[in-house]
Design a protein around this motif. Structure first.
Motif, mmCIF file in Angstrom:
data_model
loop_
_atom_site.group_PDB
_atom_site.id
_atom_site.type_symbol
_atom_site.label_atom_id
_atom_site.label_comp_id
_atom_site.label_asym_id
_atom_site.label_seq_id
_atom_site.Cartn_x
_atom_site.Cartn_y
_atom_site.Cartn_z
ATOM 1 N N ALA A 179 0.839 -1.209 0.000
ATOM 2 C CA ALA A 179 0.000 0.000 0.000
ATOM 3 C C ALA A 179 0.867 1.250 0.000
ATOM 4 O O ALA A 179 0.585 2.223 -0.707
ATOM 5 N N TYR A 180 1.938 1.224 0.771
ATOM 6 C CA TYR A 180 2.830 2.383 0.840
ATOM 7 C C TYR A 180 3.512 2.628 -0.511
ATOM 8 O O TYR A 180 3.575 3.772 -0.983
ATOM 9 N N LEU A 181 4.000 1.578 -1.136
ATOM 10 C CA LEU A 181 4.666 1.748 -2.430
ATOM 11 C C LEU A 181 3.695 2.232 -3.505
ATOM 12 O O LEU A 181 4.052 3.077 -4.326
ATOM 13 N N ARG A 182 2.483 1.730 -3.506
ATOM 14 C CA ARG A 182 1.491 2.225 -4.469
ATOM 15 C C ARG A 182 1.217 3.705 -4.227
ATOM 16 O O ARG A 182 1.094 4.486 -5.168
ATOM 17 N N HIS A 183 1.171 4.098 -2.964
ATOM 18 C CA HIS A 183 0.976 5.509 -2.600
ATOM 19 C C HIS A 183 2.149 6.363 -3.093
ATOM 20 O O HIS A 183 1.950 7.420 -3.682
ATOM 21 N N LYS A 184 3.369 5.908 -2.868
ATOM 22 C CA LYS A 184 4.558 6.695 -3.231
ATOM 23 C C LYS A 184 4.845 6.664 -4.733
ATOM 24 O O LYS A 184 5.249 7.677 -5.296
ATOM 25 N N LEU A 185 4.679 5.512 -5.358
ATOM 26 C CA LEU A 185 5.055 5.365 -6.758
ATOM 27 C C LEU A 185 3.928 5.718 -7.717
ATOM 28 O O LEU A 185 4.175 5.982 -8.885
ATOM 29 N N GLY A 186 2.688 5.669 -7.225
ATOM 30 C CA GLY A 186 1.550 6.024 -8.064
ATOM 31 C C GLY A 186 1.213 5.010 -9.133
ATOM 32 O O GLY A 186 0.548 5.336 -10.106
ATOM 33 N N ASN A 187 1.676 3.776 -8.967
ATOM 34 C CA ASN A 187 1.333 2.737 -9.935
ATOM 35 C C ASN A 187 1.185 1.397 -9.219
ATOM 36 O O ASN A 187 1.682 1.219 -8.113
ATOM 37 N N PRO A 188 0.511 0.459 -9.853
ATOM 38 C CA PRO A 188 0.313 -0.850 -9.221
ATOM 39 C C PRO A 188 1.644 -1.569 -9.016
ATOM 40 O O PRO A 188 2.537 -1.485 -9.866
ATOM 41 N N CYS A 189 1.759 -2.236 -7.904
ATOM 42 C CA CYS A 189 2.937 -3.044 -7.653
ATOM 43 C C CYS A 189 2.584 -4.129 -6.638
ATOM 44 O O CYS A 189 1.591 -4.017 -5.932
ATOM 45 N N GLU A 190 3.401 -5.152 -6.615
ATOM 46 C CA GLU A 190 3.198 -6.261 -5.692
ATOM 47 C C GLU A 190 4.502 -6.543 -4.971
ATOM 48 O O GLU A 190 5.548 -6.721 -5.605
ATOM 49 N N VAL A 191 4.455 -6.578 -3.652
ATOM 50 C CA VAL A 191 5.644 -6.888 -2.859
ATOM 51 C C VAL A 191 5.921 -8.377 -2.960
ATOM 52 O O VAL A 191 5.036 -9.199 -2.739
ATOM 53 N N VAL A 192 7.142 -8.710 -3.318
ATOM 54 C CA VAL A 192 7.554 -10.100 -3.495
ATOM 55 C C VAL A 192 8.248 -10.621 -2.236
ATOM 56 O O VAL A 192 7.991 -11.733 -1.798
ATOM 57 N N GLU A 193 9.125 -9.796 -1.668
ATOM 58 C CA GLU A 193 9.903 -10.248 -0.519
ATOM 59 C C GLU A 193 10.233 -9.076 0.392
ATOM 60 O O GLU A 193 10.505 -7.968 -0.070
ATOM 61 N N ILE A 194 10.208 -9.345 1.693
ATOM 62 C CA ILE A 194 10.626 -8.380 2.709
ATOM 63 C C ILE A 194 11.627 -9.110 3.604
ATOM 64 O O ILE A 194 11.324 -10.173 4.146
ATOM 65 N N GLU A 195 12.811 -8.543 3.732
ATOM 66 C CA GLU A 195 13.838 -9.174 4.554
ATOM 67 C C GLU A 195 14.478 -8.130 5.462
ATOM 68 O O GLU A 195 14.932 -7.083 4.999
ATOM 69 N N LYS A 196 14.511 -8.415 6.737
ATOM 70 C CA LYS A 196 15.173 -7.531 7.693
ATOM 71 C C LYS A 196 16.643 -7.911 7.769
ATOM 72 O O LYS A 196 16.983 -9.084 7.933
ATOM 73 N N ILE A 252 13.472 -4.638 0.430
ATOM 74 C CA ILE A 252 12.149 -4.848 -0.157
ATOM 75 C C ILE A 252 12.323 -5.163 -1.641
ATOM 76 O O ILE A 252 12.995 -4.429 -2.362
ATOM 77 N N THR A 253 11.714 -6.248 -2.087
ATOM 78 C CA THR A 253 11.667 -6.582 -3.512
ATOM 79 C C THR A 253 10.210 -6.507 -3.929
ATOM 80 O O THR A 253 9.338 -7.047 -3.259
ATOM 81 N N TYR A 254 9.960 -5.793 -5.036
ATOM 82 C CA TYR A 254 8.590 -5.682 -5.534
ATOM 83 C C TYR A 254 8.593 -5.761 -7.051
ATOM 84 O O TYR A 254 9.626 -5.561 -7.696
ATOM 85 N N GLN A 255 7.424 -6.077 -7.607
ATOM 86 C CA GLN A 255 7.248 -6.111 -9.058
ATOM 87 C C GLN A 255 6.288 -5.011 -9.467
ATOM 88 O O GLN A 255 5.259 -4.791 -8.820
ATOM 89 N N SER A 256 6.648 -4.352 -10.554
ATOM 90 C CA SER A 256 5.803 -3.300 -11.111
ATOM 91 C C SER A 256 5.996 -3.296 -12.617
ATOM 92 O O SER A 256 7.133 -3.187 -13.083
ATOM 93 N N GLY A 257 4.903 -3.429 -13.346
ATOM 94 C CA GLY A 257 5.003 -3.437 -14.805
ATOM 95 C C GLY A 257 5.845 -4.567 -15.339
ATOM 96 O O GLY A 257 6.512 -4.415 -16.360
ATOM 97 N N GLY A 258 5.875 -5.691 -14.638
ATOM 98 C CA GLY A 258 6.637 -6.846 -15.096
ATOM 99 C C GLY A 258 8.094 -6.833 -14.688
ATOM 100 O O GLY A 258 8.790 -7.824 -14.866
ATOM 101 N N ALA A 259 8.578 -5.723 -14.147
ATOM 102 C CA ALA A 259 9.977 -5.632 -13.739
ATOM 103 C C ALA A 259 10.109 -5.813 -12.229
ATOM 104 O O ALA A 259 9.268 -5.351 -11.469
ATOM 105 N N GLU A 260 11.167 -6.477 -11.822
ATOM 106 C CA GLU A 260 11.440 -6.632 -10.399
ATOM 107 C C GLU A 260 12.346 -5.483 -9.955
ATOM 108 O O GLU A 260 13.344 -5.186 -10.609
#
Length: 96
Positions: free
Chosen positions: A10-27, A39-47
């Motif tokens: 939700a935060y990345l969609r808010h900041k980037l203004g486009n759809p994205c999906e979080v793939v991995e979160i690692e501390k 944070i690894t996410y996908q947006s527009g087919g790109a990781e």
């Protein structure tokens, strides 16, 4: 903010203004002054990959603030010094 797939997505969609999906979160397991999250996410087919930094709830042991750290990296990014690009500073309580 908790570092969950839903919250970060939700935060990345808010900041980037486009759809994205979080793939991995690692501390990052080391360090005690601040938390570092990968944070690894996908947006527009790109990781894509981001690094988030935040102070622990108990407070940081660093003598300088996290905002100072951000602004140093942001300004260094305008020079020939090789640093990672500082994307943004977040101080909105709704997200922090």
């Amino acid at each position: 903010m908790q570092f969950t797939h839903d919250n970060i997505g939700a935060y990345l969609r808010h900041k980037l203004g486009n759809p994205c999906e979080v793939v991995e979160i690692e501390k990052f397991g080391r360090g005690s002054s601040r938390e570092t999250w990968f944070i690894t996410y996908q947006s527009g087919g790109a990781e894509e990959h981001l690094v988030f930094r935040r102070d622990p709830e108990s407070g940081s042991t660093d003598p300088w603030s996290l905002s100072q750290e951000y602004f140093i990296y942001e300004r260094l990014g305008r020079t020939q010094v090789p640093v990672a690009k500082a994307m943004w500073w977040e101080d909105d309580p709704a997200w922090t």
